[in-house]
Design a protein around this motif. Structure first.
Motif, PDB file in Angstrom:
ATOM      1  N   THR A  14       6.816 -28.923 -15.232  1.00 63.76           N
ATOM      2  CA  THR A  14       7.773 -28.583 -13.521  1.00 63.76           C
ATOM      3  C   THR A  14       9.261 -29.121 -14.124  1.00 63.76           C
ATOM      4  N   GLU A  15       9.485 -29.902 -15.339  1.00 63.58           N
ATOM      5  CA  GLU A  15      10.902 -30.767 -15.827  1.00 63.58           C
ATOM      6  C   GLU A  15      11.700 -29.741 -16.023  1.00 63.58           C
ATOM      7  N   ASN A  16      12.444 -29.071 -14.294  1.00 61.87           N
ATOM      8  CA  ASN A  16      13.079 -28.545 -14.326  1.00 61.87           C
ATOM      9  C   ASN A  16      14.091 -28.431 -13.064  1.00 61.87           C
ATOM     10  N   ILE A  17      14.868 -26.800 -13.455  1.00 64.82           N
ATOM     11  CA  ILE A  17      16.037 -27.687 -11.926  1.00 64.82           C
ATOM     12  C   ILE A  17      15.331 -27.171 -10.634  1.00 64.82           C
ATOM     13  N   LEU A  18      14.445 -26.009 -10.529  1.00 68.37           N
ATOM     14  CA  LEU A  18      14.032 -25.845  -9.643  1.00 68.37           C
ATOM     15  C   LEU A  18      12.087 -26.903  -9.566  1.00 68.37           C
ATOM     16  N   GLY A  19      12.670 -27.382 -10.027  1.00 66.45           N
ATOM     17  CA  GLY A  19      10.548 -28.529 -10.153  1.00 66.45           C
ATOM     18  C   GLY A  19       9.548 -27.443 -10.079  1.00 66.45           C
ATOM     19  N   ARG A  20       9.875 -26.152 -10.167  1.00 59.26           N
ATOM     20  CA  ARG A  20       8.165 -24.960 -10.455  1.00 59.26           C
ATOM     21  C   ARG A  20       7.642 -25.430 -12.056  1.00 59.26           C
ATOM     22  N   GLU A  21       6.523 -24.314 -11.757  1.00 57.04           N
ATOM     23  CA  GLU A  21       6.116 -23.981 -12.895  1.00 57.04           C
ATOM     24  C   GLU A  21       6.563 -22.752 -13.593  1.00 57.04           C
ATOM     25  N   VAL A  22       6.687 -22.020 -14.265  1.00 59.97           N
ATOM     26  CA  VAL A  22       7.356 -21.069 -15.101  1.00 59.97           C
ATOM     27  C   VAL A  22       6.151 -19.944 -15.267  1.00 59.97           C
ATOM     28  N   THR A  23       5.796 -18.925 -15.302  1.00 56.12           N
ATOM     29  CA  THR A  23       4.873 -18.162 -15.803  1.00 56.12           C
ATOM     30  C   THR A  23       4.734 -17.085 -16.821  1.00 56.12           C
ATOM     31  N   ALA A  24       3.868 -16.663 -16.940  1.00 54.52           N
ATOM     32  CA  ALA A  24       4.365 -15.659 -17.966  1.00 54.52           C
ATOM     33  C   ALA A  24       4.779 -14.186 -17.831  1.00 54.52           C
ATOM     34  N   GLN A  25       4.660 -14.218 -16.596  1.00 55.91           N
ATOM     35  CA  GLN A  25       4.756 -12.869 -15.450  1.00 55.91           C
ATOM     36  C   GLN A  25       6.787 -13.290 -15.584  1.00 55.91           C
ATOM     37  N   ASP A  26       6.958 -14.529 -15.328  1.00 53.86           N
ATOM     38  CA  ASP A  26       8.638 -14.584 -15.177  1.00 53.86           C
ATOM     39  C   ASP A  26       9.366 -14.138 -16.968  1.00 53.86           C
ATOM     40  N   VAL A  27       8.411 -13.991 -17.780  1.00 58.62           N
ATOM     41  CA  VAL A  27       8.638 -14.059 -19.004  1.00 58.62           C
ATOM     42  C   VAL A  27       8.982 -12.480 -19.070  1.00 58.62           C
ATOM     43  N   ALA A  28       7.501 -12.147 -18.745  1.00 57.49           N
ATOM     44  CA  ALA A  28       7.881 -10.408 -19.056  1.00 57.49           C
ATOM     45  C   ALA A  28       8.510  -9.796 -18.128  1.00 57.49           C
ATOM     46  N   MET A  29       9.123 -10.158 -16.458  1.00 59.58           N
ATOM     47  CA  MET A  29      10.270  -9.941 -15.905  1.00 59.58           C
ATOM     48  C   MET A  29      11.924  -9.961 -16.896  1.00 59.58           C
ATOM     49  N   ALA A  30      12.003 -10.794 -17.518  1.00 56.79           N
ATOM     50  CA  ALA A  30      13.209 -10.823 -17.704  1.00 56.79           C
ATOM     51  C   ALA A  30      13.350  -9.861 -19.280  1.00 56.79           C
ATOM     52  N   PHE A  31      12.031  -9.755 -20.288  1.00 57.28           N
ATOM     53  CA  PHE A  31      12.059  -8.511 -21.210  1.00 57.28           C
ATOM     54  C   PHE A  31      12.193  -7.348 -20.089  1.00 57.28           C
ATOM     55  N   THR A  32      11.810  -7.188 -19.261  1.00 53.73           N
ATOM     56  CA  THR A  32      11.984  -5.452 -18.806  1.00 53.73           C
ATOM     57  C   THR A  32      13.250  -5.253 -18.291  1.00 53.73           C
ATOM     58  N   HIS A  33      13.863  -6.532 -17.728  1.00 50.65           N
ATOM     59  CA  HIS A  33      15.343  -6.041 -17.413  1.00 50.65           C
ATOM     60  C   HIS A  33      16.139  -5.990 -18.241  1.00 50.65           C
ATOM     61  N   LEU A  34      15.779  -6.463 -19.533  1.00 54.88           N
ATOM     62  CA  LEU A  34      16.873  -6.200 -20.709  1.00 54.88           C
ATOM     63  C   LEU A  34      17.128  -4.660 -21.226  1.00 54.88           C
ATOM     64  N   ALA A  35      15.300  -4.069 -21.026  1.00 51.96           N
ATOM     65  CA  ALA A  35      14.804  -3.192 -21.657  1.00 51.96           C
ATOM     66  C   ALA A  35      15.465  -2.293 -20.362  1.00 51.96           C
ATOM     67  N   LEU A  36      15.628  -2.239 -19.047  1.00 51.60           N
ATOM     68  CA  LEU A  36      16.376  -1.460 -18.382  1.00 51.60           C
ATOM     69  C   LEU A  36      18.428  -1.726 -18.461  1.00 51.60           C
TER      70      LEU A  36
ATOM     71  N   GLY B 128       7.326 -38.229 -22.851  1.00 55.81           N
ATOM     72  CA  GLY B 128       7.547 -39.526 -21.885  1.00 55.81           C
ATOM     73  C   GLY B 128       6.592 -39.266 -20.777  1.00 55.81           C
ATOM     74  N   VAL B 129       6.318 -38.079 -20.308  1.00 50.55           N
ATOM     75  CA  VAL B 129       5.893 -37.261 -19.105  1.00 50.55           C
ATOM     76  C   VAL B 129       4.384 -36.900 -19.022  1.00 50.55           C
ATOM     77  N   ASN B 130       3.995 -36.881 -17.696  1.00 50.02           N
ATOM     78  CA  ASN B 130       2.921 -36.838 -17.932  1.00 50.02           C
ATOM     79  C   ASN B 130       2.665 -34.868 -17.757  1.00 50.02           C
ATOM     80  N   ALA B 131       1.522 -34.624 -17.964  1.00 50.79           N
ATOM     81  CA  ALA B 131       1.562 -32.497 -17.972  1.00 50.79           C
ATOM     82  C   ALA B 131       1.610 -32.065 -16.830  1.00 50.79           C
ATOM     83  N   SER B 132       1.584 -32.621 -15.299  1.00 47.19           N
ATOM     84  CA  SER B 132       2.145 -31.441 -14.220  1.00 47.19           C
ATOM     85  C   SER B 132       3.493 -32.233 -15.092  1.00 47.19           C
ATOM     86  N   GLU B 133       4.178 -32.955 -15.126  1.00 45.32           N
ATOM     87  CA  GLU B 133       5.920 -33.139 -15.108  1.00 45.32           C
ATOM     88  C   GLU B 133       6.111 -32.493 -16.272  1.00 45.32           C
ATOM     89  N   TYR B 134       5.698 -32.751 -16.771  1.00 44.19           N
ATOM     90  CA  TYR B 134       6.122 -31.639 -18.128  1.00 44.19           C
ATOM     91  C   TYR B 134       6.607 -30.005 -17.851  1.00 44.19           C
TER      92      TYR B 134
END
Length: 529
Positions: free
Chosen positions: A486-508, A478-484
């Motif tokens: 950024t619909e999080n606590i930080l109100g920002r779009e999450v990127t593929a690089q954010d995901v990648a950095m989580a993987f490298t963090h766990l590997a280390l 029930g929201v538009n694409a932009s709201e979908y």
């Protein structure tokens, strides 16, 4: 020296071996001044140099000199090495390489600047050709392969002697691990004796380099080059092949000879030579091999880039790849086909020697309500979103157990596994099973030093979450694409690089196991704890 005089006569001056530096330069000038009319100089155990007033003439002198040497070699024996019949029982490099790699990185030494287990790794390059086999199957391999490097500059890349790993004497392939351990241990003891003997004789104070071999000859199989990076291992293998050609030529007209160990030691422990290697292994994942499924997509590319920045050697697996080839080892692979996955992992072992980190990232979105979804759709979702992860993990664990030095298994799960969304059941239920799979593997392979963790990303624009899919998911909420997005606590779009950095963090993170890292900008409903 006498052989050079016989071949070149008075056309070339001959400079006796002196370690690189001012002394060599001074002696070279003295030899030249004795006969300024020579076409060039041969620096014994270094190389050949020609010169003239014009570059073209100098080049022609080089061609003439090499041709004279080739003519001499052509008069030698057709077969320089008398081969013996060798039939190794383990012919698959993907099974042998991880054993060798594991033993070579688990001998209680720090390799290069490695201060942690993550940085105490080596990459392997395997080679097998008719000429290599002729050499390693030679009856007198122990003699001519152990004579020393062809030129002292090679010692910093290969050490003075290769390891001979004769597996034909082992009747049971199950005993290969113990045989490799014993062979490497003997090699190390010989290297240590050489080091302490030389520092005592010379009255020096030096820090010993690691005693791990950099070239391994395997009768009936071929050779391995070992290095801190893929490039280093290829360089070691290149030098090994060059060494084989040099020895082959020498043995065809006489016996191959090298420098004495005192001269070799001076070069190996010369600060100017060591400086060439000083910056080659400063990255935290140098020497580590990472395989990424779904590596051709947006998230997969970002993961590959982040691991590469940390020094890892990267293999990416996907059905197909868009754009140029890039710098990663690419493998076309259908992760829902067990035979295809097995073959891909064998290729990774052949290319790098083993595997340290796996990111099981492939996935496909399936939508629909559970009351309406067909069995066919649900089964398709489970094939790619659950069973493919199981297949990948199974193959990775086998390799990591062969190596015996632990590893890291990382799964891309999904926020859907813990916080289901409307009409996303076919996808989310399979992902929930994958989350359980991660935890099960964690308790089963943890005792082998293999750490298993997961990342739960949400709403990442990618090949899975396309613009059309975003509109569909936004409509379901029930929201538009932009709201979908950024619909999080930080109100920002999450990127593929954010995901990648989580993987490298766990590997280390070497003490983190069975953890789920959320990468969603903040969604309390999807928080595990």
């Amino acid at each position: 020296e006498e052989l050079c005089k016989d071949i070149f006569g008075h056309k070339m001056g001959i400079v006796p071996y002196i370690m690189p530096g001012f002394g060599l330069a001074k002696r070279t000038l003295e030899v030249f001044e004795q006969d300024p009319d020579v076409d060039g100089l041969i620096l014994l155990n270094h190389g050949i140099f020609t010169f003239a007033d014009e570059a073209k003439t100098s080049y022609q002198y080089m061609i003439d000199a090499i041709s004279m040497a080739e003519e001499k070699l052509a008069t030698g024996k057709r077969h320089a090495f008398h081969s013996v019949s060798v039939t190794p029982r383990l012919k698959n490099v993907s099974s042998l390489a991880p054993i060798i790699r594991g033993v070579c990185v688990s001998q209680g030494e720090r390799i290069g600047n490695g201060k942690t287990d993550l940085r105490n790794k080596l990459i392997l390059e395997s080679r097998t050709t008719d000429r290599i086999l002729e050499f390693v199957n030679g009856k007198e391999l122990e003699r001519y392969s152990q004579a020393g490097v062809a030129t002292p500059d090679h010692v910093i890349r290969t050490k003075n002697h290769p390891l001979i790993l004769n597996l034909s004497t082992t009747t049971d392939p199950a005993n290969y691990l113990e045989h490799v351990k014993k062979s490497v241990k003997v090699f190390q003891e010989k290297y240590d004796s050489y080091f302490y003997r030389q520092v005592k004789n010379k009255g020096l104070v030096k820090t010993k380099l690691d005693s791990i071999p950099r070239i391994i000859f395997v009768p009936g199989f071929g050779l391995f080059g070992l290095g801190l990076t893929r490039n280093d291992s290829v360089m070691a293998a290149d030098i090994a092949e060059s060494f084989i050609n040099t020895v082959r030529g020498a043995e065809s007209i006489g016996n191959y000879k090298s420098l004495n160990e005192s001269d070799v030691f001076d070069v190996e422990y010369w600060s100017l030579e060591q400086a060439k290697l000083s910056s080659s292994d400063n990255q935290p994942l140098a020497g580590n091999v990472v395989a990424i499924t779904g590596g051709g997509g947006t998230i997969g590319n970002a993961i590959a880039d982040e691991f590469s920045k940390l020094g890892a050697e990267v293999a990416v697996l996907d059905l197909d790849f868009a754009g140029d080839e890039g710098s990663y080892f690419r493998l076309a692979c259908d992760v829902t086909d067990p035979a295809n996955v097995k073959q891909a992992f064998e290729k990774i072992c052949k290319h790098f020697g083993g595997l340290d980190i796996v990111v099981s990232n492939a996935g496909t979105m399936y939508q629909g309500t559970m009351e309406d979804v067909s069995d066919e759709t649900l089964r398709k979702s489970f094939e790619v979103n659950f069973f493919s992860h199981q297949t990948v993990m199974q193959n990775a664990v086998k390799i990591m157990k062969l190596q015996g030095v632990g590893g890291s298994l990382l799964l891309n799960v999904s926020k859907q596994a813990v916080n289901p969304g409307a009409e996303a059941g076919p996808y989310g239920i399979a992902k929930a099973a994958t989350l359980a799979l991660m935890r099960q593997y964690a308790i089963e392979v943890g005792p082998y030093g293999i750490r298993v963790n997961a990342v739960n990303p949400d709403r990442i624009q990618s090949g899975l979450l396309t613009k059309e899919m975003i509109r569909s998911r936004a409509s379901a909420r029930g929201v538009n694409a932009s709201e979908y997005l950024t619909e999080n606590i930080l109100g920002r779009e999450v990127t593929a690089q954010d995901v990648a950095m989580a993987f490298t963090h766990l590997a280390l993170s070497q003490s983190t196991v069975a953890n789920v890292a959320t990468v969603d900008g903040g969604n309390i409903a999807a928080a595990l704890r």
